[in-house]
Structures are given as C-alpha cells and as structure tokens.
Scaffold this motif. Structure first.
Motif, short mmCIF file in Angstrom:
data_model
loop_
_atom_site.label_atom_id
_atom_site.label_comp_id
_atom_site.label_asym_id
_atom_site.label_seq_id
_atom_site.Cartn_x
_atom_site.Cartn_y
_atom_site.Cartn_z
N THR A 5 0.83 -1.20 0.00
CA THR A 5 0.00 0.00 0.00
C THR A 5 0.87 1.25 0.00
N LYS A 6 1.92 1.26 0.80
CA LYS A 6 2.82 2.41 0.86
C LYS A 6 3.55 2.61 -0.46
N ILE A 7 3.96 1.52 -1.08
CA ILE A 7 4.64 1.60 -2.37
C ILE A 7 3.68 2.19 -3.41
N ARG A 11 3.96 5.68 -5.53
CA ARG A 11 3.86 5.63 -6.99
C ARG A 11 2.82 6.64 -7.49
N LYS A 12 1.66 6.65 -6.85
CA LYS A 12 0.60 7.60 -7.23
C LYS A 12 1.04 9.04 -6.99
N ALA A 13 1.74 9.28 -5.90
CA ALA A 13 2.23 10.63 -5.59
C ALA A 13 3.22 11.10 -6.67
N VAL A 15 3.22 10.18 -9.80
CA VAL A 15 2.43 10.47 -11.01
C VAL A 15 1.74 11.82 -10.88
N ARG A 16 1.14 12.09 -9.73
CA ARG A 16 0.48 13.39 -9.53
C ARG A 16 1.49 14.53 -9.64
N LYS A 17 2.66 14.37 -9.04
CA LYS A 17 3.71 15.38 -9.12
C LYS A 17 4.18 15.57 -10.56
N ALA A 18 4.34 14.46 -11.29
CA ALA A 18 4.77 14.54 -12.69
C ALA A 18 3.75 15.30 -13.53
N ILE A 19 2.48 15.04 -13.32
CA ILE A 19 1.44 15.76 -14.06
C ILE A 19 1.52 17.25 -13.74
N SER A 20 1.72 17.58 -12.48
CA SER A 20 1.84 18.98 -12.09
C SER A 20 3.05 19.63 -12.76
N ALA A 72 10.36 6.57 -12.72
CA ALA A 72 10.53 6.02 -11.37
C ALA A 72 9.26 5.36 -10.86
N ALA A 73 8.12 5.85 -11.32
CA ALA A 73 6.85 5.27 -10.90
C ALA A 73 6.53 3.99 -11.67
N GLY A 74 7.38 3.64 -12.63
CA GLY A 74 7.18 2.41 -13.38
C GLY A 74 6.39 2.57 -14.66
N TYR A 75 6.18 3.80 -15.10
CA TYR A 75 5.43 4.05 -16.34
C TYR A 75 6.42 4.37 -17.45
#
Length: 132
Positions: A5-7, A11-13, A15-20, A72-75
């Motif tokens: 869950t923490k990982i 990962r989601k954080a 992606v959100r930062k990258a979009i920003s 880094a998020a795996g995308y």
C-alpha cells in the motif's frame, strides 16, 4: 500488505507530481486566458484573503523532472511513446475551458500521457465528476 500500500501511494504521488510538473501554468494563463490571471501556486485561489498561503512558491514546470518521476513510478514509454492514458472532463463553462483542456492535453503528451477530453453539459459533468 501494508508495504504494498505504501509503495502504491508513493507511486501515485510521483504520477500526480509529474502531471503537475508537466503543465506550464504561466503559458496557460498567457495563451488560453490572454494574460488575465496568474498561475496557481496551490489549491486555494490567491484572491481568497482568509485561506491563501502567501508563502507558497509558484509551482514548477519541468518536463525533464516529470519524465524522470514517471519512469521512477514504473510508467515506461511504449513503442508509440505513450506511458498511459487518462480521461479529462473539462468544466462546461465555455470555449476557454475547451481550449484549456486541449492545452493540458498537449502538455501531458510531452511526457507520454495520452489524454482523451470529454465535453459534457453541466448535468452530465456533475454526474461524471461527483457520482460516477
């Protein structure tokens, strides 16, 4: 299970930062809103005297950093250059919002995010955003 869950949260954080990071807010204000406004530095509008935090720095624009975070998020980019797809439902308040949606779509394309924009009337938009 808690570790997974923490990982996933990290990962989601990323992606959100990258979009920003991928959205050039200064250019958005200049091109879409004809310079009428200022780029956001947080979730609260700067005109709100009771809740806006004046110490916040402008949000950064960096395609390079966005790409690194998505990696880094795996995308990783696919053969077509796309990392993943998302749907954007822009506010149905007029042509400026359509143009803003297209601007954001172009910005995210630079980092390999394919965006489908959807236009809905207000009732459909409210249902999609707050119910569906």
């Amino acid at each position: 299970m808690a570790r997974d869950t923490k990982i996933e949260e990290r990962r989601k954080a990323r992606v959100r930062k990258a979009i920003s990071l991928a959205i050039d807010r200064r250019r958005l204000v200049d091109v879409i809103w004809y310079g009428q406004g200022k780029p956001a530095s947080g979730p609260i509008v700067s005109g709100n005297p009771n809740h806006f935090d004046k110490s916040l720095k402008p949000l950064e624009y960096s395609v390079d950093k966005a790409n690194k975070l998505l990696d880094a998020a795996g995308y990783k980019r696919g053969a077509d250059g796309v990392r993943f797809k998302l749907t954007q439902n822009f506010l149905p308040y007029g042509e400026e919002w359509v143009r803003q949606g297209e601007f954001i779509k172009q910005e995210l394309r630079k980092v390999g995010i394919a965006v489908e924009t959807q236009s809905l009337d207000m009732g459909g938009w409210l249902k999609r955003i707050y119910t569906d």
